[in-house]
Design a protein around this motif. Structure first.
Motif, PDB file in Angstrom:
ATOM      1  N   PHE A  43      -5.106 -34.563  37.998  1.00 42.95           N
ATOM      2  CA  PHE A  43      -6.254 -34.347  36.846  1.00 42.95           C
ATOM      3  C   PHE A  43      -7.374 -35.145  37.040  1.00 42.95           C
ATOM      4  O   PHE A  43      -8.048 -35.584  36.469  1.00 42.95           O
ATOM      5  CB  PHE A  43      -5.488 -34.735  35.628  1.00 42.95           C
ATOM      6  CG  PHE A  43      -4.698 -33.869  34.959  1.00 42.95           C
ATOM      7  CD1 PHE A  43      -4.928 -32.983  34.273  1.00 42.95           C
ATOM      8  CD2 PHE A  43      -3.291 -33.983  35.429  1.00 42.95           C
ATOM      9  CE1 PHE A  43      -4.255 -31.855  33.706  1.00 42.95           C
ATOM     10  CE2 PHE A  43      -2.384 -33.246  34.579  1.00 42.95           C
ATOM     11  CZ  PHE A  43      -2.737 -31.946  34.037  1.00 42.95           C
ATOM     12  N   ASN A  44      -7.784 -35.700  38.464  1.00 41.71           N
ATOM     13  CA  ASN A  44      -8.709 -36.293  38.686  1.00 41.71           C
ATOM     14  C   ASN A  44      -8.838 -37.678  37.824  1.00 41.71           C
ATOM     15  O   ASN A  44      -9.822 -38.082  37.624  1.00 41.71           O
ATOM     16  CB  ASN A  44      -9.994 -35.729  38.866  1.00 41.71           C
ATOM     17  CG  ASN A  44     -10.279 -34.921  39.876  1.00 41.71           C
ATOM     18  OD1 ASN A  44      -9.598 -35.083  40.872  1.00 41.71           O
ATOM     19  ND2 ASN A  44     -11.154 -34.178  39.836  1.00 41.71           N
ATOM     20  N   LYS A  87      -0.957 -27.462  36.606  1.00 40.52           N
ATOM     21  CA  LYS A  87      -1.877 -28.475  36.626  1.00 40.52           C
ATOM     22  C   LYS A  87      -3.205 -28.050  36.965  1.00 40.52           C
ATOM     23  O   LYS A  87      -3.262 -26.988  37.609  1.00 40.52           O
ATOM     24  CB  LYS A  87      -1.506 -29.625  37.577  1.00 40.52           C
ATOM     25  CG  LYS A  87      -0.181 -30.372  37.110  1.00 40.52           C
ATOM     26  CD  LYS A  87      -0.089 -31.330  36.023  1.00 40.52           C
ATOM     27  CE  LYS A  87       1.155 -31.961  35.588  1.00 40.52           C
ATOM     28  NZ  LYS A  87       1.898 -31.243  34.707  1.00 40.52           N
ATOM     29  N   PRO A  88      -4.496 -28.743  36.943  1.00 38.32           N
ATOM     30  CA  PRO A  88      -5.643 -28.260  37.219  1.00 38.32           C
ATOM     31  C   PRO A  88      -5.994 -28.016  38.948  1.00 38.32           C
ATOM     32  O   PRO A  88      -6.999 -27.328  39.122  1.00 38.32           O
ATOM     33  CB  PRO A  88      -6.805 -29.071  36.860  1.00 38.32           C
ATOM     34  CG  PRO A  88      -5.983 -29.940  35.619  1.00 38.32           C
ATOM     35  CD  PRO A  88      -4.785 -29.955  36.363  1.00 38.32           C
ATOM     36  N   ASN A  93      -5.599 -25.661  32.326  1.00 39.54           N
ATOM     37  CA  ASN A  93      -4.551 -26.440  32.640  1.00 39.54           C
ATOM     38  C   ASN A  93      -5.207 -27.818  32.447  1.00 39.54           C
ATOM     39  O   ASN A  93      -4.174 -28.988  32.346  1.00 39.54           O
ATOM     40  CB  ASN A  93      -4.120 -26.173  34.127  1.00 39.54           C
ATOM     41  CG  ASN A  93      -3.352 -25.051  34.251  1.00 39.54           C
ATOM     42  OD1 ASN A  93      -3.180 -24.322  33.410  1.00 39.54           O
ATOM     43  ND2 ASN A  93      -3.214 -24.655  35.513  1.00 39.54           N
ATOM     44  N   GLU A  94      -6.532 -27.964  32.194  1.00 41.05           N
ATOM     45  CA  GLU A  94      -6.756 -29.602  32.018  1.00 41.05           C
ATOM     46  C   GLU A  94      -6.254 -29.987  30.839  1.00 41.05           C
ATOM     47  O   GLU A  94      -6.289 -31.260  30.442  1.00 41.05           O
ATOM     48  CB  GLU A  94      -8.392 -29.491  31.967  1.00 41.05           C
ATOM     49  CG  GLU A  94      -9.017 -29.221  33.206  1.00 41.05           C
ATOM     50  CD  GLU A  94      -9.109 -30.348  34.265  1.00 41.05           C
ATOM     51  OE1 GLU A  94      -8.675 -31.389  33.851  1.00 41.05           O
ATOM     52  OE2 GLU A  94      -9.754 -30.072  35.131  1.00 41.05           O
ATOM     53  N   LEU A  95      -6.099 -29.069  30.051  1.00 40.97           N
ATOM     54  CA  LEU A  95      -5.852 -29.616  28.529  1.00 40.97           C
ATOM     55  C   LEU A  95      -4.288 -29.173  28.066  1.00 40.97           C
ATOM     56  O   LEU A  95      -3.940 -29.008  26.859  1.00 40.97           O
ATOM     57  CB  LEU A  95      -6.654 -28.729  27.401  1.00 40.97           C
ATOM     58  CG  LEU A  95      -8.158 -29.203  27.821  1.00 40.97           C
ATOM     59  CD1 LEU A  95      -9.036 -28.339  26.797  1.00 40.97           C
ATOM     60  CD2 LEU A  95      -8.591 -30.624  27.229  1.00 40.97           C
ATOM     61  N   ALA A 137      -8.612 -23.365  34.702  1.00 46.14           N
ATOM     62  CA  ALA A 137      -9.335 -24.188  33.861  1.00 46.14           C
ATOM     63  C   ALA A 137      -8.629 -24.774  32.483  1.00 46.14           C
ATOM     64  O   ALA A 137      -8.720 -25.802  32.106  1.00 46.14           O
ATOM     65  CB  ALA A 137     -10.553 -23.715  33.146  1.00 46.14           C
ATOM     66  N   ARG A 184      -7.993 -33.766  44.580  1.00 45.45           N
ATOM     67  CA  ARG A 184      -6.648 -33.113  44.186  1.00 45.45           C
ATOM     68  C   ARG A 184      -5.995 -32.652  45.530  1.00 45.45           C
ATOM     69  O   ARG A 184      -4.810 -32.774  45.712  1.00 45.45           O
ATOM     70  CB  ARG A 184      -6.984 -31.804  43.342  1.00 45.45           C
ATOM     71  CG  ARG A 184      -7.226 -32.328  42.027  1.00 45.45           C
ATOM     72  CD  ARG A 184      -7.129 -30.911  41.163  1.00 45.45           C
ATOM     73  NE  ARG A 184      -8.308 -30.016  41.354  1.00 45.45           N
ATOM     74  CZ  ARG A 184      -9.603 -30.105  40.800  1.00 45.45           C
ATOM     75  NH1 ARG A 184      -9.796 -30.703  39.628  1.00 45.45           N
ATOM     76  NH2 ARG A 184     -10.498 -29.139  40.947  1.00 45.45           N
ATOM     77  N   ASN A 205      -1.831 -36.134  30.977  1.00 48.51           N
ATOM     78  CA  ASN A 205      -3.375 -35.947  30.883  1.00 48.51           C
ATOM     79  C   ASN A 205      -3.445 -36.063  29.440  1.00 48.51           C
ATOM     80  O   ASN A 205      -4.787 -35.327  29.163  1.00 48.51           O
ATOM     81  CB  ASN A 205      -3.671 -34.302  31.248  1.00 48.51           C
ATOM     82  CG  ASN A 205      -2.839 -33.339  30.811  1.00 48.51           C
ATOM     83  OD1 ASN A 205      -1.642 -33.556  30.429  1.00 48.51           O
ATOM     84  ND2 ASN A 205      -3.328 -32.307  30.951  1.00 48.51           N
ATOM     85  N   PRO A 210      -2.459 -34.088  26.816  1.00 47.83           N
ATOM     86  CA  PRO A 210      -3.008 -32.537  26.696  1.00 47.83           C
ATOM     87  C   PRO A 210      -3.004 -32.227  24.865  1.00 47.83           C
ATOM     88  O   PRO A 210      -2.742 -32.933  24.203  1.00 47.83           O
ATOM     89  CB  PRO A 210      -1.833 -32.047  27.182  1.00 47.83           C
ATOM     90  CG  PRO A 210      -0.589 -32.937  26.964  1.00 47.83           C
ATOM     91  CD  PRO A 210      -1.214 -34.140  26.981  1.00 47.83           C
TER      92      PRO A 210
END
Ligand SMILES: Nc1ncnc2c1ncn2[C@@H]1O[C@H](COP(=O)(O)OP(=O)(O)O)[C@@H](O)[C@H]1O
Ligand SMILES: [Mg+2]
Lengths: 314, 551
Positions: free
Chosen positions: A111-112, B179-180, A82-84, A80, B94, A158, A160
């Motif tokens: 990252f969608n 990455k997520p 990793n999103e940031l 989780a 993803r 992203n 970050p």
């Protein structure tokens, strides 16, 4: 927000083992440090001192033998977080069959990020790292410096909060190095936290707020760059137009002579001096934290400890 | 075509339950094995470390703490894994990103050139083709299947087994796992991407194969065999257990007369006696509502006790004759009697009026009419032809089996490659695949039923070229064999429980024989393989999760 800890290592220890579980290298010994929000933190040390190991532990790419690594309050192995975060590895490990644009698009998908947003950000980042002319070319045709730039762009896709940069300037020409440093300072200006490591002292001295100096897996020095470079038991006084006769009684004369006091303080060494001294000292007394030849310094007193466990925030 | 094994209908719950149980069992075995090893290793390493640094005493004191913390850690890890497995659908975008990457990689690395290689065998195949019309389709279908298999399987192995090891080696994995994207998403994305590529390859190869077969067969084969018949086989009547019984001198029996054939699939009835065989058919009466006449396929085996007259088409009294009585069980008046000359071991098509089948509840009685000759028959030797499907459609359905094998290989390779290097993964996957293909043998060895004893004993016999039924000479080797074989047999047994029986998913025989592949069979195959693939991927995920991605 000062005081907000975003990265933390607690007694982080890493032993590399071979297939049979036999000990190969003691890469990191009981490292403790914290990185606060909005600062640029440098890990400094000669080759093989454990900088990359530290960053990989903080990213969850390696599992600690003991101790904890926390990023944004989460365990380093928690996806989780990793999103940031963003990560620029030691060398740019990218898919060679993709072009610069496709590379950023691919990482953006992880990252969608929506299609339009991906397009916008990758165009912006490619521009920012100066690859506009090569954006359609395959990464396998890139020079090391170009790969480095696209590597940085992918780390920032992203937007970050925390960026981990492993030897960010390696492989870059002097102009590229300058640009990279500006970019790092720019990130700080935007409120991002940067954790970088380097063996290049100039890089660190130019951009980092605080540093941890590692040698053979041990923390040797830790604190604000400005503090570390101060020579505590020397006072430098620069005076213009001081009369010859007054030299012997300088302190009194300054007060009475009417001379201009230009500056007064501790002279600074270069980071290079400090670094070389630490390495020499450390080789002479392995396993001991660096003891600077200064008095009253708060950070040099715990040198007798076997491990540099408690960081003293300056 | 001969069906030796009975497949229950999909509507019957036992098979679904059995298959579902099979996944769970496989999953649990793999998980507990992996976790057990991991915990053991961790505890052992810590024990040795404490021992070297603090002596055996402190190592012993530390041991329970270390075991406990390992266990707790593992449990926490498991809990997170369960959540990630359940949350898999959330990562669909993803997953697709990874799948897309895999497709791009295959295309840009020109993996698809293998398709050109595929065309080569066809250039020369024409030289070796049989001219006998009965053999044509069989040989062609098996030829194209073999060529497809031999090209596809190495390609699959290479692409699927090398991918993650390459990601680890080139360290591209480090930019992915930071990455997520979840590791399970990564594994699933890889498999999906590869399956897109392989599906494309299978479709092209299948199309070329079909065109090739079409171009090679003769007119007559096209007319008679270019089809997929949908058969109705006998089924037990409502109050009976058997769908097929023998009557010897008026007494029902499960088997007929043993004529000494080694293959006991068929049992025999004697000619010109009251011996007979009966089949019960039970089907939806609407099946033949609109038909005028219905084809019935009959395949009997002839066992001659006298030389008799050779079968001559010009002489009706030559050969062996049989009669079939079709009787409406609801209305015994409604019946029809057909006599025909038996084609030894080959299908004879008989044409009967549909009216006799209109109740959907039929008894068929078979007798051998020629004195001194025996006819061998079995449950599946008579079928009513309900329908005909296009051969092409059936061929495509046959490709599903190949596709499933590819899915199996891909998943096993991807899962294994999370911890093994590329080369070892290839060996491992080939090993698992072979065990799947020769599953029957594995089961035999695992249950200690093979002639010549367990693995070590057999090896001794092999080396010393000893007869399989003679006891081993007493001595060292015998002791070794007798001591360890039981354990090896147990291990083989366990392995056979973990590896699925791949031999049962083959459907080429249906295609070649001109029979429609039953939908339930396709479904069952899909359940078998997909049901296996899911736990394998989850196991791969657990392995992947618990390894460091930077070496
Ligand atoms: N995968 C590995 N296996 C064994 N030893 C390693 C591995 N990676 C790094 N090391 C060792 O760990 C120590 C620290 O390495 P590293 O963290 O890469 O240093 P730095 O980044 O400071 O140059 C070195 O002695 C190095 O040889
Ligand atoms: Mg390094």
């Amino acid at each position: 927000m000062a005081g907000d800890v975003v990265v933390e290592a607690r007694n982080l220890t890493k032993i590399y083992r071979d297939f049979w579980g036999r000990k190969k290298v003691d890469a990191l010994r009981s490292l403790s440090l914290t990185v606060e929000r909005g600062e640029i933190f440098g890990l400094l040390g000669p080759n093989g001192s454990g900088k990359t190991t530290t960053i990989k532990l903080l990213l969850g790419l390696l599992f600690p033998t003991s101790g904890d690594a926390l990023v944004l309050g989460k365990n380093a192995t928690d996806v989780a977080k990793n999103e940031l975060i963003g990560y620029l590895p030691e060398e740019s490990y990218l898919y060679k069959f993709l072009s610069a644009e496709e590379t950023l698009d691919f990482y953006g998908r992880l990252f969608n990020i929506s299609r339009a947003e991906r397009k916008r950000r990758s165009a912006e980042l490619i521009e920012q790292v100066g690859l506009s002319h090569a954006r359609k070319r395959l990464v396998k045709e890139y020079s090391k410096g170009m790969a480095r730039r696209i590597g940085l762009a992918q780390a920032l896709i992203n937007d970050p909060e925390v960026v981990f940069l492993d030897e960010p300037t390696s492989g870059l020409d002097p102009i590229g190095t300058r640009e990279m440093k500006d970019l790092i300072i720019d990130l700080k200006a935007k409120g991002k936290t940067v954790v970088m490591c380097s063996h290049l002292l100039a890089d660190v001295q130019d951009v980092c707020d605080r540093v941890a100096i590692l040698h053979q897996g041990e923390l040797k020095e830790y604190g604000r760059v400005s503090d570390l470079l101060k020579i505590q038991d020397l006072t430098e006084v620069r005076i213009r137009g001081l009369s010859e006769s007054a030299k012997a009684e300088i302190e009194r004369i300054i007060a009475t002579d009417g001379a201009t006091l230009e500056s007064m303080g501790h002279p600074t060494t270069t980071l290079e001096d400090l670094f070389l001294r630490i390495v020499r000292e450390s080789e002479a007394h392995p396993g001991r934290r660096y003891l600077p030849e200064r008095k009253g310094g708060s950070s040099g007193t715990d040198g007798d400890r076997k491990t540099a466990a408690s960081p003293s925030s300056n | 075509m001969i069906i030796e094994q009975e497949y229950p209908d999909l509507t019957q719950w036992p098979i679904l339950t059995a298959t579902a149980f099979y996944w769970v069992q496989t999953l649990l075995i793999l998980i507990f094995l992996g976790l057990g090893i991991a915990i053991f290793r961790e505890v052992l390493l810590r024990f040795l470390d404490t021992w070297t640094s603090g002596g055996i005493g402190s190592a012993l004191i530390d041991l329970p703490i270390s075991i406990l913390s390992s266990l707790l850690n593992t449990l926490r890890n498991l809990a997170v894994s369960v959540i990630e497995v359940l949350a898999l659908p959330l990562g669909i975008r993803r997953i697709w990103a990874i799948a897309r990457l895999s497709i791009q990689e295959a295309v840009r690395r020109r993996v698809l050139y293998v398709l050109l290689l595929f065309l080569v065998p066809f250039l020369f195949a024409g030289w070796y083709l049989p001219t006998a019309e009965e053999a044509q389709l069989r040989v062609l279908v098996s030829f194209t299947n073999t060529v497809m298999g031999w090209l596809l399987l190495p390609m699959v192995l290479f692409v699927a087994a090398m991918s993650i090891p390459k990601d680890l080696e080139t360290k591209t994995i480090q930019t992915i796992v930071t990455k997520p994207v979840r590791r399970l998403e990564f594994i699933v994305g890889r498999v999906i991407g590869f399956m897109f590529v392989f599906t494309f390859v299978i479709v092209i190869m299948g199309g070329v194969s079909l065109a090739f077969i079409y171009s090679q067969v003769t007119e007559k084969v096209l007319k008679d065999q270019w089809t997929a018949r949908v058969p109705i086989y006998s089924a037990p009547p409502e109050n009976g257990a058997y769908s097929f019984v023998f009557f010897k001198q008026g007494v029902p029996s499960a088997v007929g007369t043993n004529v000494g054939r080694e293959w006991t699939y068929r049992s025999h009835i004697e000619g010109d006696t009251s011996d007979e065989a009966r089949w019960f058919f039970h089907f939806d009466p609407k099946k033949f509502e609109n038909a005028d006449r219905v084809k019935v396929g009959v395949t009997f085996d002839i066992f001659k006790t006298t030389k008799g007259k050779p079968t001559l088409d010009t002489d009706d009294t030559s050969g062996v004759w049989a009669s079939l009585d079709f009787i409406d069980r609801n209305n015994p008046e409604n019946r029809i009697d057909e006599a025909f000359r038996v084609n030894n071991n080959r299908v004879t098509m008989i044409d009967i009026p549909a009216s006799v089948l209109k109740s959907g509840d039929i008894l068929v009685r078979a007798r051998c009419l020629t004195r001194n000759q025996y006819l061998g028959m079995a449950k599946h030797d008579i079928y009513l032809q309900a329908n005909e499907q296009p051969f092409e459609w059936n061929f495509a359905k046959g490709m599903v089996s190949l596709w499933l094998k590819v899915l199996f290989l891909t998943s096993v390779a991807v899962a294994a490659s999370t911890v093994l290097n590329g080369f070892v993964t290839v060996i491992f996957t080939v090993g698992v695949y072979c065990m799947g293909i020769f599953h029957n043998f594995l089961v035999q060895v695992g249950s200690g039923q093979t002639l010549g004893g367990g693995p070590i004993e057999s090896a001794i016999r092999l080396v010393s070229q000893m007869n399989q039924t003679v006891e081993l000479d007493p001595g060292f080797f015998r002791t070794v064999a007798k001591t360890f074989d039981p354990y090896l047999i147990k291990i083989v047994g366990a392995v056979s429980a973990v590896v699925p029986d791949l031999s049962t998913i083959d459907t080429a025989e249906y295609v070649a024989g001109g029979f429609d592949i039953p939908t339930w069979l396709t479904l069952r195959n899909i359940i078998l393989v997909v049901g296996y693939v899911i736990p394998v991927l989850i196991a791969g995920y657990l392995l992947f999760r618990n390894r460091e991605t930077a070496a």
